[in-house]
Structures are given as structure tokens and as C-alpha cells.
Scaffold this motif. Sequence first.
Motif, PDB file in Angstrom:
ATOM      1  N   CYS A  99       0.823  -1.218   0.000  1.00 18.00           N
ATOM      2  CA  CYS A  99       0.000   0.000   0.000  1.00 18.00           C
ATOM      3  C   CYS A  99       0.849   1.255   0.000  1.00 18.00           C
ATOM      4  CB  CYS A  99      -0.968   0.010   1.178  1.00 18.00           C
ATOM      5  SG  CYS A  99      -0.264   0.553   2.755  1.00 18.00           S
ATOM      6  N   PHE A 101       2.154   2.924   2.472  1.00 11.42           N
ATOM      7  CA  PHE A 101       1.992   3.894   3.555  1.00 11.42           C
ATOM      8  C   PHE A 101       3.176   3.855   4.528  1.00 11.42           C
ATOM      9  CE2 PHE A 101      -0.054   6.104   7.122  1.00 11.42           C
ATOM     10  CZ  PHE A 101      -0.624   7.164   6.437  1.00 11.42           C
ATOM     11  N   ARG A 135       1.958  -3.603   7.554  1.00 13.01           N
ATOM     12  CA  ARG A 135       0.830  -4.530   7.699  1.00 13.01           C
ATOM     13  C   ARG A 135       0.587  -5.323   6.423  1.00 13.01           C
ATOM     14  NH1 ARG A 135      -1.516  -7.562  11.586  1.00 13.01           N
ATOM     15  NH2 ARG A 135      -3.680  -7.005  12.057  1.00 13.01           N
ATOM     16  N   CYS A 136       1.272  -4.953   5.329  1.00 10.90           N
ATOM     17  CA  CYS A 136       0.972  -5.589   4.034  1.00 10.90           C
ATOM     18  C   CYS A 136       1.935  -6.714   3.653  1.00 10.90           C
ATOM     19  CB  CYS A 136       1.025  -4.563   2.905  1.00 10.90           C
ATOM     20  SG  CYS A 136      -0.202  -3.252   2.981  1.00 10.90           S
TER      21      CYS A 136
ATOM     22  N   THR B 198      -8.344  -6.995  14.897  1.00 11.56           N
ATOM     23  CA  THR B 198      -8.731  -5.913  13.998  1.00 11.56           C
ATOM     24  C   THR B 198      -7.636  -5.687  12.971  1.00 11.56           C
ATOM     25  OG1 THR B 198      -9.596  -3.641  13.904  1.00 11.56           O
ATOM     26  CG2 THR B 198      -7.878  -4.081  15.518  1.00 11.56           C
ATOM     27  N   ALA B 199      -8.010  -5.090  11.848  1.00 12.88           N
ATOM     28  CA  ALA B 199      -7.137  -5.101  10.671  1.00 12.88           C
ATOM     29  C   ALA B 199      -5.921  -4.186  10.813  1.00 12.88           C
ATOM     30  CB  ALA B 199      -7.945  -4.711   9.433  1.00 12.88           C
ATOM     31  N   VAL B 200      -6.082  -3.049  11.429  1.00 14.84           N
ATOM     32  CA  VAL B 200      -5.011  -2.063  11.592  1.00 14.84           C
ATOM     33  C   VAL B 200      -4.276  -1.734  10.286  1.00 14.84           C
ATOM     34  CG1 VAL B 200      -3.225  -1.226  13.157  1.00 14.84           C
ATOM     35  CG2 VAL B 200      -4.654  -3.125  13.846  1.00 14.84           C
ATOM     36  N   GLY B 255      -3.814   0.538   2.836  1.00 19.53           N
ATOM     37  CA  GLY B 255      -4.205  -0.730   3.445  1.00 19.53           C
ATOM     38  C   GLY B 255      -5.667  -0.719   3.844  1.00 19.53           C
ATOM     39  N   PHE B 257      -7.787  -4.403   4.242  1.00 18.67           N
ATOM     40  CA  PHE B 257      -7.972  -5.751   4.807  1.00 18.67           C
ATOM     41  C   PHE B 257      -9.386  -5.961   5.324  1.00 18.67           C
ATOM     42  CE2 PHE B 257      -3.750  -3.975   6.008  1.00 18.67           C
ATOM     43  CZ  PHE B 257      -3.015  -4.569   5.019  1.00 18.67           C
ATOM     44  N   TYR B 371     -12.966  -9.092   8.137  1.00 17.98           N
ATOM     45  CA  TYR B 371     -11.521  -8.938   8.225  1.00 17.98           C
ATOM     46  C   TYR B 371     -10.920 -10.073   7.405  1.00 17.98           C
ATOM     47  CZ  TYR B 371      -6.756  -9.358  10.017  1.00 17.98           C
ATOM     48  OH  TYR B 371      -5.383  -9.482  10.110  1.00 17.98           O
ATOM     49  N   GLN B 674      -0.310 -11.752   8.843  1.00 17.89           N
ATOM     50  CA  GLN B 674      -1.517 -11.435   9.609  1.00 17.89           C
ATOM     51  C   GLN B 674      -2.040 -12.680  10.326  1.00 17.89           C
ATOM     52  OE1 GLN B 674      -4.321  -9.185   7.214  1.00 17.89           O
ATOM     53  NE2 GLN B 674      -2.941  -7.431   7.152  1.00 17.89           N
TER      54      GLN B 674
END
Lengths: 155, 777
Positions: A99, A101, A135-136, B198-200, B255, B257, B371, B674
Motif C-alpha cells: 500500500c 503507507f 501490515r501488508c 482488527t485489521a489495523v 491498506g 484488509f 476482516y 496477519q
Amino acid sequence: MPTISLTVNGKPVSAEADTRQLLSVFLREQLGLTGTHIGCDTSQCGVCVIHVDGKAVKSCTMLALQADGADVTTIEGLASEGEMHPMQEAFRDHHALQCGFCTPGMVMMSVVLARDNPDLDDDAIRHGLEGNLCRCTGYQNIIHAVRAGAKAMKG
Amino acid sequence: MEKFGIGQGIRRHEDFRFLSGKGTYIDDITHDGMVHAVVVRSPHAHAKIVAIEAQSAMAMPGVLLIVTGEDWTREGFGTMPTKSAVQKKIDGTPLNQPPRHALAIDTARYVGEPVALVVAETEMQAVDAAEALDIDYDELDAVVDPVKALAPGAPQLWDDIPGNFCLDFELGDKDGTQAAFASADHVVSLAIENNRVTAVPLETRGAIASYDPETENYLLENATQNVHANRATFAGDVLNIPEEQLHHIAPDVGGGFGAKNSAYGEPALILYAAKRTGRPVKWINQRGESFLSDTHGRGQLSTVELALDKDGTFRALRTSTIGGIGCYCWTVGPFTPSGGAARTQGGPYNFPAMYYSSKVAFTNTAPMDPYRGAGRPEASFQTERIIDYAARTLGFDPVELRRRNLMTPDMLPRKTPMGLDVDSGNFPEVFDRTLAMSDRAGYRARVAASAEKGIRRGFAIAPYMECTGGGPKEFAGVDFGRDGTVTLRVGSQSTGMGHETSMPQILAAELGIDFDRVTYVQGDTEATPIGGGHGGSRNLEVGGNAVLQAAREITAKGKRIAAHLLNSNEDDIDFADGAFKDVKTGQSIAMDDVIEASFETGRLPEAMDPGCLDTGTVYEREIITIPNGCHAAEVEVDPETGAVRVERFWAVDDFGKIINPLLADGQVMGGVAQGLGQALLEEIVYDEDSGQLLTGSLMDYALPRADDLPEMKIAYFEDAPTAKNPLGVKGAGEAGCCGAPPAIVNAVIDALAPDGVRHIEMPLTPEKVWRAIASAR
């Protein structure tokens, strides 16, 4: 509001800064340098990492006023004369971003890691990037990119 | 000119922008005269809003507007209905759906629920006024646990919804399953919690709304995954205006998700504020606010039962689940613990009978919505954990027990007892390849090496089978410019997955044109008439096939032009490698020449006009695809501290045809990370009494960091093509979340099997692991 003077990406700048304004917000709002992102409110995520006097710094951990007189480099100042920095090239080549970011902070942190330790191994990279969340990607391609970017920086 | 085909690991188009700080995320956008909004959120899990005294806050410097529930009611704005694919209870009556407004009207029902909006000239002024806003609450008892919420005597969230009951649900053959259980040699049963997470996404939610009083049109720029569906909600359901009056754009989105799928209240609030103030209004969530107000996922409590024969052959699987969804149905909240988790129960195993049932409860917590996986990771985890538990308690080898029960290719195509249409796949082959990759031969030596250090080592393999989801239709439009540019517009949406690369890659490969000529447009309701956004691993499956369909319509038109130019019969024209060729005469003409000719009346056949190659098409999926694969993990557990390290990780995934392996790797790695987060680190925790969120910051909610992950080894199985869509793709985005948690958790259980540990609930924190060892001893 007080005025601060500093060097940003090689150019001298002066601008007003609110006494409670963070350096990250100052860069984005006063100077329009939106490549430095803001991802949290507790200095955990690392998306706002820049270079202050050659050190990698989370710019949300400094007030703008503390940067008076400092030499600051942001992601916008990393490439020179239109040429991507080897670390930027390595990130693209290894698909080390999705993404995008976290990417500016991740790249700025990686450049300092590689500069300070040209013989980085994977463990040192993983440890060195602990303060930068992504997070990706699951980090793997970032590790590969930093390894390659560090090698390219050595020349 | 560089030509790139399908299957090549093309570097991404979008990376230059992101790497040089030139991405345009929502907070990077400013407009002339823009003002700032801050959402005032409920500090209580359940409270009557007795009074909001706004006058003194309104008088503070720079304050322009304060919006409360009273204002919202006066304006007569509508509620946001759920679009859950499951809408009925077992008895056929509609699910219970409370009215969901953009903010709490007279009662707040979770900590973080919007109660008011403050708009001021600057963000700081808005923050100051929001803090000064005087709200009188009358606190009520709260319930955050879905099991307790359904119990008699629980605090009631809604006057007209007795027992906090949203719906119940069932799928499969109840009686057949019962009969199989009754006659089976072995039955095992285990209570399994799928932890709430949670996706964060690293970019928090945010939006900018503008209003033009002359045209009465709104513009909403929004960090969302789904501009079309959410426009329908904001325009049609809330503001009660024609959809055309709301232009909805998603800029670069950092992002998602799943957490940016929904129609949230905040964008509706700032749309109203933009009209009221006559100024563009920006709202950006702080991270703490995101933990409170983003949708959460998983959070299911299940009893899972497995029936087996003496020799280990599976007879039946039965799962009974309770899921909490917060105090509203939100966008698709009721679906995940019902249909979402039901469909892929049983994974790739040959179950003659299955039955799934669930109850869905309202609770005083943040809303639940998809999610990454939305039910499929839960199903995969439930299936794999009960199999592992059966192996441990009945004395089967966990690897062998799995291997012997996998569906074999000769059983396909088949409909599973849960109604899932499995058309293709070779589960035993994928399983064997994963085992081969994981160096089983060297395992004993690695166990011994770990033991030397006083460390336990464990291994587990987790085959999974899931399905795609999300909107069944997608639009692709292609416009040719006289200057040689090609613009591709698609209604699906990337939040980082690389559509700007993969989608032009398909178009360029099909048309035989230069990939770099293609400009990609997404996330804009004016660019495409429809769009399904992001979700359910749908982009290549639905969007990619729309692009392919558009390309084929273009080459069909191109054949007519080529035939005209070559004086040939259209039927004799073949198109390959970017050129139209008359198979009889051998004459050929390049695609580029045909594109050029398409702008010149004199070079076109009759009934074709300049610009005739421009194409817009809608592809509709007939039936969802079945991504599947096998993941395996090797872990080290320190029995003294309970600390777990995932040492090695392997994945073999069958995503059908791989369009861009570089991007596919990215999806697997990110999904596994994740999954590892859910397995070892992440958990949303509410205080049982106060309903306060205890994991409301990145200091309390642990995300995986770079040194939490091992180097993963990834391979693809492409030898079981699907005919469900022309591209032959199956979807890649959510596999990691299905495979990784069971592989990691079962590997820990394997490591601790000699200690007598049989089960630990996720996340497997050092404390829980240590306690499990201590109590087993």
C-alpha cells in the motif's frame, strides 16, 4: 507563533510552528512534504521516520521547535537529480511495498541501517526495523530489499 | 517497447510514486478553504445521552459547527441497512436489525461510538472544542461477551430486540450428521475460540467532503475500499439524494484488509457538515480512535465435533458457534459468523456429512465486519484444530490422519455438504509437495538441536480450502487516445495489492501492446458505472476477467478493421502476439496500426466510427472459485518462558493461473504475517464490567514486527486449472489467514505434546503457553 529555521532536503527554510506542533505535522502542513506519513499516536509505527542531522528519527517524537537549526532529510529529498536512491530502487525491485503507507519511513530507516552497518545480515535488518510496522508485506521482501540496497550503497 | 505477458513478475507501476513520497493518501489532500472535523466519541460502553450542551464549545475560537443526534433526527437522515448475504433466521423471519445512524441518537452503545461532530477552522481548534463539549450521560449496564449477551438477565441493548439476539443460522445435513456421529467409532469435541482481532491498516480511516451549492452535488474523497457500494448507502439511504449527486473517490489507500469496506458514519457526518458550512471538511481518525471505531473481525466461540471410524476415516463434522457483532448489523456483520464461517467448514477433506449452526448476538463493542477472510479463516482453524486434537487424543499421526482424509482428484467436481462447488484442485499433491518442501528428513536433527538448548520444537501441516466472495460483477473500460495512450478503468479497488500493475498486465498481454502505455484508473464513481471494490479476493477473479473480456471485445473489433485494411475476410483474420494476420494470404497488420486506423474515418469499414475501439464491458462471475493450498510451520517453544518463535514456514498455494508471481508472493507473505499475528500476538480485549477497550493503542495491541517472522518459502500449484472463469484464476488475497493460524498453533501443540498440552487458545502469548505447560505438568 514562533518561527523556526532549518535545512530541509538541502534547502534552507523558515516557517512558523505552533508550540505544540510535532515535527511530523510541521513537515506535512507547513512545508507540504506529505511523503512523511502519520500512522499512530504513540510513536510505535515508524511511518514518519526522517533523518535529522544524519540520524533516523521518528518525526512524531520531536516538537517542530526542537528542529530549529537542524539538517532534515525527508523521503522527498532522498533521490538525487531524478535518480532513485539505491534503497528506493531495491524496494521496487524486491516488491518490498504494497500500500506504500509505511514505505517512506521504512526506506528512511533502512538507509541509515545500511549506512551505519554495510555488512548487515538478515537478523540485523529484522532487528533494525523493529520500530517500523508494515501490515501488508510480512516484511520478507523488505528484508531482501534492504540486503540488496545495502549492497548497492556499498558500491 | 517492452512486452510483458501473463505469468511474469513485472515490477509495479505504482512504486515510483510511493517510494518517492508522492503517493496521495487522504490526509495528503487539501482544498482551498478546507476546515477540520473531529468526532466526539462515547467514553461509555452503554449510556443514555441525557443532554449535550454545545453553546460554550460553539463559542470557542474557530468553531463553525457542532452536529449532534438531535440535529441528525431533525434533518431526517436515513439509517444504513445491512447488506449481509444472510438476512433471515432459521425460522424464515428477517434477522433483527437495529436502526444504525451515522451517530448515536439518544443512546451510545459502545466506547467510541460517534456522539457528536465538531467542525472548526483548524484541527487543533476542533480538538479543543471537542474536549470542551459538555455531554451529560446516564450510564447503563453493558455486556461485551456474546455468550453472556444471549444469556437470560443480560443488559438489553435494544428495547425491541429481546435477548440481544440478531439471528440464528444453520447449514448442512443435521440429521445425517447426527446419524454419523451416533454410529462413529470415535467422537472428539473441543471448545475453540477464534480471537477477536482488527485489521489495523497503517493509514487510519479519513475523508474529505465538499459541497457545491449551485449544482447541489457532493464530492467525497474517502480512504475506502468500495466507492460504489458506499455511495449507494450515503446517497440513497442517508442523505436521500440521487446517487449521481455524490461523486465518491478513493485516492491512494494505505491498506484496508476489510476494515475500510464498510459504510461508516463519519463520512456521512462530514457530507452534512460540508453542506452546512459551505466549506470542504476533512476528518482523519487518530490511531486510538481507529482501535475504538474500526470494524473488528473473527471473535467466534465454537464447539467443534469430529466423528471418525476406527481407522481414522472422517465420518462427520459438526460446528456450533456464537458470534458477537457489536450493537449494529453494520454493513455485512451478521454474515461472517453465519454463512461466512459455514461455507468452507471441513476444508479440503472428504466429509460425508457436515452441519454448522450459529447464533449471533448484539454486544456493547465496536462493530464486526469482514476482516481478511471473513469466516473462512475461522472455518479453516476450527477444522484443523479439531483434526489435530483428534490425532493427539486418539493416537493417530497428525500428518497421516490428514493425508488419508483429503479429497482426491477423482472425487471432483463435487458439491461439499456445505454446498460449496469444488471444481478443481489436487489436494493430496499439494499436501505432498508441502511436505517435500519442508525437509522432513532433517527434522529430527533440528528437534535434537533445539533440545540441546532446552527448547521444544514442533511441526504442523495445515491444508486449507476456501472460496472467493464479494461483488459478483465488475466493469472494465478501455479508452484509446490519439497520442497512443491507453486508459484502463476498473471498478475494483486496490488498497495495496498492485492493481495498477496486474490489471494493465492482463490488458497489455492480451492486446500485445506496451504495458507502460496503460494508465490505470480506479476508485472513482464517475470513472466506472459500476464497481465491486475490494473484498473476498475478488479482483483478478472478477475484475481481471472483466479486463480480459474488454480486451477480447477490442480484438474482435480490431479484426473487422484489420480485415478492411488487408482486404480480407474477417473470418480469415487471426490475432496473436499483437498482430492481426490473414491466415490465407499471410499478410498482417500490427495492433498499433489498427489502433491508429481506428481514429481515421477513411480507414474504417462502414458502420465503424472513429474511436470505435473504446470499450466498456461488465463481467459477471457465475460461481465463486476455490483457492486452496497447504501451509506448514516449524516452531520453537521455550518451556521456561512460554515464548514461541516460528522458525520456518512453507506454503504451497493453488490460486489457479498466477498472473504476476511477484504480487502473488506479496499476498501470501502478508496474509501469513496477519495469520501469525492472530495466532501469537493480536487480540482485542474489552473489560468485562466497564466495556472499556483495553487494547486501544499500538502499545497494547501487538502487531507482528520484522523479527517476529521467519523467512517463508512459497510455491504455487498451477496444474489444477479452473474453468469457472476465462483467466483461470482462483483468488490469492486471504489464503495466508486461512493457512497460517492452524499451522502455527498446531505446531506449538506438537512441540508441547510431550508435556501433555492439548489445547491453548489464540493468541499463544508467552503467558498462556507457560500456564498451559505448568498446568499440564
